[in-house]
Design a protein around this motif. Sequence first.
Motif, PDB file in Angstrom:
ATOM      1  N   THR A   1       0.864  -1.179   0.000  1.00 17.07           N
ATOM      2  CA  THR A   1       0.000   0.000   0.000  1.00 17.07           C
ATOM      3  C   THR A   1       0.904   1.233   0.000  1.00 17.07           C
ATOM      4  O   THR A   1       1.868   1.278   0.759  1.00 17.07           O
ATOM      5  CB  THR A   1      -0.859   0.009   1.289  1.00 17.07           C
ATOM      6  N   VAL A   2       0.598   2.183  -0.860  1.00 19.15           N
ATOM      7  CA  VAL A   2       1.440   3.382  -0.940  1.00 19.15           C
ATOM      8  C   VAL A   2       0.679   4.594  -0.413  1.00 19.15           C
ATOM      9  O   VAL A   2      -0.422   4.902  -0.870  1.00 19.15           O
ATOM     10  CB  VAL A   2       1.899   3.634  -2.395  1.00 19.15           C
ATOM     11  N   ILE A   3       1.271   5.241   0.588  1.00 13.38           N
ATOM     12  CA  ILE A   3       0.665   6.434   1.179  1.00 13.38           C
ATOM     13  C   ILE A   3       1.600   7.608   0.910  1.00 13.38           C
ATOM     14  O   ILE A   3       2.758   7.594   1.329  1.00 13.38           O
ATOM     15  CB  ILE A   3       0.486   6.270   2.705  1.00 13.38           C
ATOM     16  N   MET A   4       1.106   8.583   0.182  1.00 12.55           N
ATOM     17  CA  MET A   4       1.942   9.746  -0.135  1.00 12.55           C
ATOM     18  C   MET A   4       1.474  10.931   0.719  1.00 12.55           C
ATOM     19  O   MET A   4       0.279  11.158   0.861  1.00 12.55           O
ATOM     20  CB  MET A   4       1.770  10.053  -1.621  1.00 12.55           C
ATOM     21  N   LEU A   5       2.436  11.656   1.290  1.00 12.14           N
ATOM     22  CA  LEU A   5       2.098  12.819   2.114  1.00 12.14           C
ATOM     23  C   LEU A   5       2.405  14.093   1.332  1.00 12.14           C
ATOM     24  O   LEU A   5       3.464  14.214   0.726  1.00 12.14           O
ATOM     25  CB  LEU A   5       2.916  12.817   3.405  1.00 12.14           C
ATOM     26  N   ALA A   6       1.481  15.030   1.347  1.00 13.58           N
ATOM     27  CA  ALA A   6       1.689  16.298   0.641  1.00 13.58           C
ATOM     28  C   ALA A   6       1.221  17.437   1.531  1.00 13.58           C
ATOM     29  O   ALA A   6       0.326  17.270   2.352  1.00 13.58           O
ATOM     30  CB  ALA A   6       0.901  16.294  -0.673  1.00 13.58           C
TER      31      ALA A   6
ATOM     32  N   MET B   1       9.723  -7.119   1.185  1.00 12.25           N
ATOM     33  CA  MET B   1       8.444  -7.557   1.750  1.00 12.25           C
ATOM     34  C   MET B   1       7.806  -6.524   2.688  1.00 12.25           C
ATOM     35  O   MET B   1       7.182  -6.890   3.684  1.00 12.25           O
ATOM     36  CB  MET B   1       8.605  -8.879   2.520  1.00 12.25           C
ATOM     37  N   ARG B   2       7.957  -5.256   2.371  1.00 14.92           N
ATOM     38  CA  ARG B   2       7.250  -4.231   3.165  1.00 14.92           C
ATOM     39  C   ARG B   2       5.828  -4.154   2.631  1.00 14.92           C
ATOM     40  O   ARG B   2       5.636  -4.183   1.419  1.00 14.92           O
ATOM     41  CB  ARG B   2       7.899  -2.852   2.997  1.00 14.92           C
ATOM     42  N   ASP B   3       4.861  -4.015   3.521  1.00 14.22           N
ATOM     43  CA  ASP B   3       3.488  -3.968   3.005  1.00 14.22           C
ATOM     44  C   ASP B   3       2.936  -2.545   2.914  1.00 14.22           C
ATOM     45  O   ASP B   3       1.863  -2.342   2.348  1.00 14.22           O
ATOM     46  CB  ASP B   3       2.558  -4.890   3.823  1.00 14.22           C
ATOM     47  N   ILE B   4       3.673  -1.578   3.469  1.00 13.90           N
ATOM     48  CA  ILE B   4       3.211  -0.183   3.369  1.00 13.90           C
ATOM     49  C   ILE B   4       4.401   0.736   3.088  1.00 13.90           C
ATOM     50  O   ILE B   4       5.450   0.619   3.718  1.00 13.90           O
ATOM     51  CB  ILE B   4       2.521   0.275   4.670  1.00 13.90           C
ATOM     52  N   VAL B   5       4.221   1.622   2.134  1.00 19.62           N
ATOM     53  CA  VAL B   5       5.269   2.583   1.804  1.00 19.62           C
ATOM     54  C   VAL B   5       4.729   3.988   2.094  1.00 19.62           C
ATOM     55  O   VAL B   5       3.667   4.356   1.597  1.00 19.62           O
ATOM     56  CB  VAL B   5       5.651   2.480   0.307  1.00 19.62           C
ATOM     57  N   ILE B   6       5.459   4.716   2.938  1.00 24.47           N
ATOM     58  CA  ILE B   6       5.020   6.081   3.287  1.00 24.47           C
ATOM     59  C   ILE B   6       6.000   7.061   2.654  1.00 24.47           C
ATOM     60  O   ILE B   6       7.182   7.075   2.990  1.00 24.47           O
ATOM     61  CB  ILE B   6       5.009   6.277   4.821  1.00 24.47           C
ATOM     62  N   VAL B   7       5.503   7.852   1.712  1.00 22.38           N
ATOM     63  CA  VAL B   7       6.373   8.734   0.932  1.00 22.38           C
ATOM     64  C   VAL B   7       6.239  10.187   1.422  1.00 22.38           C
ATOM     65  O   VAL B   7       5.179  10.800   1.288  1.00 22.38           O
ATOM     66  CB  VAL B   7       6.003   8.667  -0.575  1.00 22.38           C
ATOM     67  N   ASP B   8       7.324  10.696   1.977  1.00 25.58           N
ATOM     68  CA  ASP B   8       7.356  12.094   2.420  1.00 25.58           C
ATOM     69  C   ASP B   8       7.779  12.948   1.219  1.00 25.58           C
ATOM     70  O   ASP B   8       8.722  12.591   0.516  1.00 25.58           O
ATOM     71  CB  ASP B   8       8.386  12.227   3.558  1.00 25.58           C
ATOM     72  N   THR B   9       7.085  14.027   0.952  1.00 21.68           N
ATOM     73  CA  THR B   9       7.432  14.854  -0.214  1.00 21.68           C
ATOM     74  C   THR B   9       7.808  16.266   0.222  1.00 21.68           C
ATOM     75  O   THR B   9       7.592  16.649   1.371  1.00 21.68           O
ATOM     76  CB  THR B   9       6.252  14.947  -1.201  1.00 21.68           C
ATOM     77  N   ALA B  10       8.323  17.027  -0.726  1.00 22.11           N
ATOM     78  CA  ALA B  10       8.759  18.388  -0.411  1.00 22.11           C
ATOM     79  C   ALA B  10       7.577  19.347  -0.381  1.00 22.11           C
ATOM     80  O   ALA B  10       6.621  19.193  -1.122  1.00 22.11           O
ATOM     81  CB  ALA B  10       9.753  18.855  -1.464  1.00 22.11           C
ATOM     82  N   GLY B  11       7.680  20.326   0.484  1.00 19.28           N
ATOM     83  CA  GLY B  11       6.697  21.398   0.476  1.00 19.28           C
ATOM     84  C   GLY B  11       7.430  22.715   0.325  1.00 19.28           C
ATOM     85  O   GLY B  11       8.656  22.766   0.437  1.00 19.28           O
TER      86      GLY B  11
ATOM     87  N   PRO C   1      -0.256   6.111  -5.757  1.00 17.31           N
ATOM     88  CA  PRO C   1      -0.593   5.885  -4.341  1.00 17.31           C
ATOM     89  C   PRO C   1      -2.034   5.435  -4.102  1.00 17.31           C
ATOM     90  O   PRO C   1      -2.933   5.776  -4.870  1.00 17.31           O
ATOM     91  CB  PRO C   1      -0.374   7.272  -3.714  1.00 17.31           C
ATOM     92  N   ASP C   2      -2.215   4.673  -3.033  1.00 21.59           N
ATOM     93  CA  ASP C   2      -3.559   4.283  -2.601  1.00 21.59           C
ATOM     94  C   ASP C   2      -4.195   5.401  -1.791  1.00 21.59           C
ATOM     95  O   ASP C   2      -5.418   5.516  -1.715  1.00 21.59           O
ATOM     96  CB  ASP C   2      -3.471   3.013  -1.750  1.00 21.59           C
ATOM     97  N   GLU C   3      -3.346   6.199  -1.147  1.00 17.46           N
ATOM     98  CA  GLU C   3      -3.823   7.382  -0.421  1.00 17.46           C
ATOM     99  C   GLU C   3      -2.869   8.537  -0.706  1.00 17.46           C
ATOM    100  O   GLU C   3      -1.646   8.363  -0.654  1.00 17.46           O
ATOM    101  CB  GLU C   3      -3.786   7.157   1.104  1.00 17.46           C
ATOM    102  N   VAL C   4      -3.429   9.701  -0.997  1.00 16.37           N
ATOM    103  CA  VAL C   4      -2.621  10.926  -1.004  1.00 16.37           C
ATOM    104  C   VAL C   4      -3.152  11.765   0.148  1.00 16.37           C
ATOM    105  O   VAL C   4      -4.296  12.229   0.124  1.00 16.37           O
ATOM    106  CB  VAL C   4      -2.748  11.718  -2.324  1.00 16.37           C
ATOM    107  N   ILE C   5      -2.331  11.876   1.172  1.00 12.89           N
ATOM    108  CA  ILE C   5      -2.791  12.561   2.382  1.00 12.89           C
ATOM    109  C   ILE C   5      -2.264  13.989   2.406  1.00 12.89           C
ATOM    110  O   ILE C   5      -1.054  14.226   2.325  1.00 12.89           O
ATOM    111  CB  ILE C   5      -2.335  11.787   3.633  1.00 12.89           C
ATOM    112  N   PHE C   6      -3.187  14.906   2.484  1.00 15.58           N
ATOM    113  CA  PHE C   6      -2.844  16.324   2.571  1.00 15.58           C
ATOM    114  C   PHE C   6      -2.725  16.683   4.053  1.00 15.58           C
ATOM    115  O   PHE C   6      -3.672  16.503   4.823  1.00 15.58           O
ATOM    116  CB  PHE C   6      -3.947  17.131   1.882  1.00 15.58           C
ATOM    117  N   VAL C   7      -1.535  17.163   4.423  1.00 13.37           N
ATOM    118  CA  VAL C   7      -1.290  17.505   5.831  1.00 13.37           C
ATOM    119  C   VAL C   7      -1.467  19.011   5.978  1.00 13.37           C
ATOM    120  O   VAL C   7      -0.835  19.785   5.249  1.00 13.37           O
ATOM    121  CB  VAL C   7       0.145  17.112   6.245  1.00 13.37           C
TER     122      VAL C   7
END
Length: 298
Positions: A101-106, A185-195, A216-222
């Motif tokens: 599962t890919v979670i991207m943070l923006a 064998m990681r089941d979740i990838v959390i991608v930190d991006t530039a702001g 990504p499965d989720e693009v999370i807006f912080v």
Amino acid sequence: MFDTLSDRLSGIFTKLRGKGRLTDADIDATAREIRMALLEADVALPVVKSFVAALKERARGAEVSQALNPAQQIIKIVHEELIGILGGESRRLQFAKQPPTVIMLAGLQGSGKTTLAGKLARWLKAQGHQPLLVACDLQRPNAVNQLQVLGKRVDVEVFAPQPGNGVGDPVSVARESIEHAKRTMRDIVIVDTAGRLGIDTEMMAQAAAIRDAVNPDEVIFVIDAMVGQDAVATAEAFRDGVGISGVVLSKLDGDARGGAALSVRHVTGQPILFASTGEKMEDFDVFHPDRMASRILG
Ligand code: GDP
């Protein structure tokens, strides 16, 4: 957070105590005061308008209840409408059918993305997942190092550009991280991006390119809950520029008026998934609209 709004609302409700049936004039006066209280708390105008319209309509149509007096009835409606603007039910993370599962943070620089990456990794690990943190914020000089420190603290591997391989291109780092996650064998990838400090087309284009590279499965807006009216423009820019699937409110422990927290769901159309409430890794929880609404009502 929300102290002023809570005080204002409780003052408004106090005035209704002891009243018999509410006349239309009482309801209009109450709605006007609630409108002012929300605007002063920096809640975005469209959110305030729809809140007040719903309140008036429901208060006028309210059944005369044996169990609730008029003040209690208004409090009940305000409570339910607050839950509504905060998104109703909690929403869980969406996991991929086929890991990882890919979670991207923006979000803007300073909004709390890197801190959130660590918190999320810790939280997911505690639930038995095997997350991988990915450092794609290659703009802020210390961001990679900061993520590595957090990774160590929560005992989660950090995938970052290797020193000596040049500065690295965040899109390639993101793409390679998915391969690395599959190999290890990681089941979740959390991608930190530039702001950046403000909305910027180059930053948006980079975030969109990372999104396309990792699907990504989720693009999370912080979003920093301390920001006031700017929250709306920022949220709209990320919604339109990157496309977001969920929101995390950070710095809810701060002493702000809370308007961003109350507007972001309406503005983005996406649910608030988590709340960040401090700098420590454990200052983090699933977001519960009903609990937040109750907290606002005191
Ligand atoms: P980024 O630029 O979006 O990656 O933001 P950071 O994660 O570096 O956070 C910016 C600053 O806000 C740091 O000093 C963090 O310690 C702080 N911070 C992050 N989340 C919270 C929070 O929920 N509450 C408080 N009080 N501070 C936070």
